[in-house]
Every structure is written in structure tokens, then in C-alpha cells.
Write a protein that holds these residues in place. Sequence first.
Motif, PDB file in Angstrom:
ATOM      1  N   LEU A 185      66.241  -9.178  53.262  1.00 28.47           N
ATOM      2  CA  LEU A 185      65.489  -8.446  54.279  1.00 28.47           C
ATOM      3  C   LEU A 185      65.467  -9.296  55.538  1.00 28.47           C
ATOM      4  O   LEU A 185      64.999 -10.430  55.519  1.00 28.47           O
ATOM      5  CB  LEU A 185      64.047  -8.185  53.812  1.00 28.47           C
ATOM      6  CG  LEU A 185      63.110  -7.593  54.882  1.00 28.47           C
ATOM      7  CD1 LEU A 185      63.502  -6.166  55.237  1.00 28.47           C
ATOM      8  CD2 LEU A 185      61.648  -7.616  54.424  1.00 28.47           C
ATOM      9  N   TYR A 243      62.752   0.101  52.390  1.00 27.45           N
ATOM     10  CA  TYR A 243      63.988  -0.648  52.607  1.00 27.45           C
ATOM     11  C   TYR A 243      64.320  -1.510  51.398  1.00 27.45           C
ATOM     12  O   TYR A 243      65.458  -1.567  50.935  1.00 27.45           O
ATOM     13  CB  TYR A 243      63.833  -1.521  53.849  1.00 27.45           C
ATOM     14  CG  TYR A 243      65.110  -2.214  54.284  1.00 27.45           C
ATOM     15  CD1 TYR A 243      66.059  -1.541  55.045  1.00 27.45           C
ATOM     16  CD2 TYR A 243      65.362  -3.542  53.941  1.00 27.45           C
ATOM     17  CE1 TYR A 243      67.225  -2.177  55.455  1.00 27.45           C
ATOM     18  CE2 TYR A 243      66.527  -4.178  54.346  1.00 27.45           C
ATOM     19  CZ  TYR A 243      67.460  -3.486  55.104  1.00 27.45           C
ATOM     20  OH  TYR A 243      68.606  -4.114  55.502  1.00 27.45           O
ATOM     21  N   TYR A 285      57.990   1.315  55.746  1.00 28.07           N
ATOM     22  CA  TYR A 285      59.411   1.048  56.013  1.00 28.07           C
ATOM     23  C   TYR A 285      59.925  -0.129  55.190  1.00 28.07           C
ATOM     24  O   TYR A 285      60.997  -0.073  54.602  1.00 28.07           O
ATOM     25  CB  TYR A 285      59.629   0.712  57.493  1.00 28.07           C
ATOM     26  CG  TYR A 285      59.455   1.860  58.455  1.00 28.07           C
ATOM     27  CD1 TYR A 285      59.607   3.192  58.051  1.00 28.07           C
ATOM     28  CD2 TYR A 285      59.162   1.619  59.793  1.00 28.07           C
ATOM     29  CE1 TYR A 285      59.453   4.235  58.949  1.00 28.07           C
ATOM     30  CE2 TYR A 285      59.012   2.660  60.703  1.00 28.07           C
ATOM     31  CZ  TYR A 285      59.156   3.970  60.278  1.00 28.07           C
ATOM     32  OH  TYR A 285      59.007   4.992  61.172  1.00 28.07           O
ATOM     33  N   LEU A 286      59.146  -1.215  55.188  1.00 29.39           N
ATOM     34  CA  LEU A 286      59.584  -2.420  54.479  1.00 29.39           C
ATOM     35  C   LEU A 286      59.708  -2.131  52.986  1.00 29.39           C
ATOM     36  O   LEU A 286      60.671  -2.532  52.332  1.00 29.39           O
ATOM     37  CB  LEU A 286      58.602  -3.578  54.726  1.00 29.39           C
ATOM     38  CG  LEU A 286      58.532  -4.083  56.170  1.00 29.39           C
ATOM     39  CD1 LEU A 286      57.311  -4.972  56.392  1.00 29.39           C
ATOM     40  CD2 LEU A 286      59.813  -4.840  56.546  1.00 29.39           C
ATOM     41  N   PHE A 322      57.196 -12.739  51.617  1.00 31.09           N
ATOM     42  CA  PHE A 322      57.651 -12.429  52.973  1.00 31.09           C
ATOM     43  C   PHE A 322      57.383 -13.656  53.833  1.00 31.09           C
ATOM     44  O   PHE A 322      56.270 -14.190  53.834  1.00 31.09           O
ATOM     45  CB  PHE A 322      56.866 -11.252  53.560  1.00 31.09           C
ATOM     46  CG  PHE A 322      57.352  -9.895  53.116  1.00 31.09           C
ATOM     47  CD1 PHE A 322      58.481  -9.753  52.316  1.00 31.09           C
ATOM     48  CD2 PHE A 322      56.677  -8.747  53.493  1.00 31.09           C
ATOM     49  CE1 PHE A 322      58.943  -8.504  51.912  1.00 31.09           C
ATOM     50  CE2 PHE A 322      57.122  -7.488  53.095  1.00 31.09           C
ATOM     51  CZ  PHE A 322      58.250  -7.363  52.305  1.00 31.09           C
ATOM     52  N   ALA A 376      64.076  -8.312  58.999  1.00 30.29           N
ATOM     53  CA  ALA A 376      63.412  -7.272  59.793  1.00 30.29           C
ATOM     54  C   ALA A 376      63.052  -7.835  61.154  1.00 30.29           C
ATOM     55  O   ALA A 376      62.348  -8.842  61.252  1.00 30.29           O
ATOM     56  CB  ALA A 376      62.160  -6.778  59.070  1.00 30.29           C
ATOM     57  N   ILE A 391      60.826 -11.712  58.323  1.00 29.10           N
ATOM     58  CA  ILE A 391      60.355 -10.737  59.301  1.00 29.10           C
ATOM     59  C   ILE A 391      60.050 -11.501  60.585  1.00 29.10           C
ATOM     60  O   ILE A 391      59.396 -12.546  60.543  1.00 29.10           O
ATOM     61  CB  ILE A 391      59.053 -10.054  58.811  1.00 29.10           C
ATOM     62  CG1 ILE A 391      59.318  -9.301  57.509  1.00 29.10           C
ATOM     63  CG2 ILE A 391      58.495  -9.113  59.879  1.00 29.10           C
ATOM     64  CD1 ILE A 391      58.056  -8.715  56.895  1.00 29.10           C
ATOM     65  N   HIS A 422      63.295 -12.988  52.199  1.00 24.69           N
ATOM     66  CA  HIS A 422      62.795 -11.873  53.004  1.00 24.69           C
ATOM     67  C   HIS A 422      62.191 -12.429  54.288  1.00 24.69           C
ATOM     68  O   HIS A 422      61.179 -13.126  54.244  1.00 24.69           O
ATOM     69  CB  HIS A 422      61.728 -11.100  52.223  1.00 24.69           C
ATOM     70  CG  HIS A 422      62.270 -10.393  51.022  1.00 24.69           C
ATOM     71  ND1 HIS A 422      61.467  -9.967  49.983  1.00 24.69           N
ATOM     72  CD2 HIS A 422      63.533 -10.031  50.693  1.00 24.69           C
ATOM     73  CE1 HIS A 422      62.224  -9.364  49.067  1.00 24.69           C
ATOM     74  NE2 HIS A 422      63.474  -9.397  49.483  1.00 24.69           N
ATOM     75  N   CYS A 479      57.120 -14.641  57.672  1.00 29.63           N
ATOM     76  CA  CYS A 479      56.955 -13.936  58.941  1.00 29.63           C
ATOM     77  C   CYS A 479      56.957 -14.944  60.080  1.00 29.63           C
ATOM     78  O   CYS A 479      56.133 -15.850  60.105  1.00 29.63           O
ATOM     79  CB  CYS A 479      55.636 -13.176  58.941  1.00 29.63           C
ATOM     80  SG  CYS A 479      55.507 -11.989  57.573  1.00 29.63           S
ATOM     81  N   ARG A 526      54.567  -1.124  56.884  1.00 32.94           N
ATOM     82  CA  ARG A 526      54.483  -1.395  55.450  1.00 32.94           C
ATOM     83  C   ARG A 526      55.373  -0.421  54.678  1.00 32.94           C
ATOM     84  O   ARG A 526      56.118  -0.813  53.774  1.00 32.94           O
ATOM     85  CB  ARG A 526      53.037  -1.270  54.990  1.00 32.94           C
ATOM     86  CG  ARG A 526      52.863  -1.550  53.500  1.00 32.94           C
ATOM     87  CD  ARG A 526      51.638  -0.895  52.933  1.00 32.94           C
ATOM     88  NE  ARG A 526      51.659   0.557  53.114  1.00 32.94           N
ATOM     89  CZ  ARG A 526      50.610   1.328  52.903  1.00 32.94           C
ATOM     90  NH1 ARG A 526      49.451   0.789  52.563  1.00 32.94           N
ATOM     91  NH2 ARG A 526      50.695   2.630  53.053  1.00 32.94           N
TER      92      ARG A 526
END
Length: 284
Positions: free
Chosen positions: A119, A273, A269-270, A27, A121, A94, A92, A29, A267
Motif C-alpha cells: 500500500l 484497496y 478506500y484503504l 500502517f 497511499a 500513507i 503499508h 503514516c 478508511r
Amino acid sequence: GLLLDSNEKVAYSPLMPIRKTGKMVPFFCIHPAGGNGTVYTNLAQALGPERPVWALQARGLGEDEKPHDTISEMADEYVKAIRQVQEKGPYHLIGMSMGGVIAQEMACILESQGEKVDLLALLDTSAKEEDGQLDTRSDEERTTSLLRGIAQDLGIDANKASLDNSELIIAARDGLIKVGAIPALTPLSWFMKLLENSLQSSKQIANHKKRPCNASILLVRALQDSLPEDPSVFDWSIFTRGKVLKLEVDAKHSNMLWQPKSVQQLRDYLGAYLAESSDTELIV
């Protein structure tokens, strides 16, 4: 990393590893306004040991660093940085608050390079600037109001908020350390830079022209904040050719990455998804 026994300048890198190891796709971020990447520490812990988590930190928090001028510049540099960690997609991403705007632009750039973003987000990220209401306050007034907001979120009496009130500034910094939003040894000068950087952020967002990406968007709203009068503030559908999935966490914008309950919700939700393939409905 930092070599404590050398006094050489450490070159700026946007990459901040929160967890380098793990078998899953990392991920990435992206920092909210202010530029601090450590706000994702609690989420990284909740995601568990198999998920590598890298935060992206803004330029301008280190000594003598000049902040980026535009969101496009940030997005460009961040894409180069994450491709050093993960050469090929799917990616991914975020982004919290302003980080969501940067993440969406990063998705556009990655797609233009032939990569896929699985992803994207956006955590409580507004799709448009407050309609051209020019902020006529001085930088000092705006910084003071930021400080007041942080103190209030932490439950600190903020009536005497001013940039000369070192007691309040220290209390705010220590409070942020306690909830895990900034590193334990954060010097006050760095904390003040964080506030300065936050001011720049609103100008950068106002000047940024968004364009549509292909990736679908997962938009997570903070439920405890009142809805904006204009519902299109959170309408990301014009900026994606995919779908927009809207979910909610039981938190305020300011504490959604600190509050244990909303961190768990995030957490889940991710995970849900990513577990679903894009053509089936997400069961939350």
C-alpha cells in the motif's frame, strides 16, 4: 517515552506510536509539511483497534533538533525506523501532502532492500513542484501566510495575521488542538517551530529528484479544492511501474484528515484497496 522525572535529553526518534497494538499489518503514516505526525489520530481511530498505526514525525520540532536537509535523508531514516517495528514486508505506507513524496521515496528504498510495498497511499500529494516560480517573499512573509491559511481553514478571522499577533497564534493553535491535528498540550514555541519547518519543506520538495518505484500508487484527491490548471500536477504514473488508482474525498486539502466524513471515506478506500488483490478492479 518521556521520563518526566529526569531532565536528560530525549533522543530524537521519528517513530510516534498512535496505536501500537492490533493483529493487522501496521500502517506507517508520514507527516505532511511542518513535520507533525499527530495529524493521523482521527484516521487511526476510524481504522479501529486491530490496525496498529505509527506516524513518522520530522526532526526539528524538539528543542535543539536540526531538521533533515533532504527528503532522501528523511526517507532513509524513516525506513530504518519502521523496520525496527516491522522487520519484513509487505509494508503499508500513507503520506499526506509532502508526506506522500517521502513515502514514495521510502517505497523505492524498501524495494531496493528486496522488500515489497503493498500500500502506497498518497493523500493529495502533488507529483511536481510549481514550475520553478521562485518564491521571493521573506521567510517572515511566508510564515505569516501559512498562519493566515491555518486560521482561515479553522474559520478564524485572519485579517490581522502577523507573527506578533499572539492572540491569533494562540487561537490557531487551540483550533488545531480542537480538531485533533496537534496534541492537547502543544506549547506555542512548538507550534511556531511547526510553521518554521513548513517553510523548509517546500525547499526540500523542490530539490528532491523522484524516481519510479514498483509499488502501485493509490492517490486520494481533495475534491473541494479547484483542479490545478496543469493536470500533470497529479500525474504519478511516471513515478511507478505499477498502476495509479485515483480516488476523491469530499474535503479540502487542509481538512481531509480532520473532517469526519472524509476520514470515513479514506478508511473505506484503504480497506477496499487492501481487500482486493492487485489483479482485480477496485469497487468503490
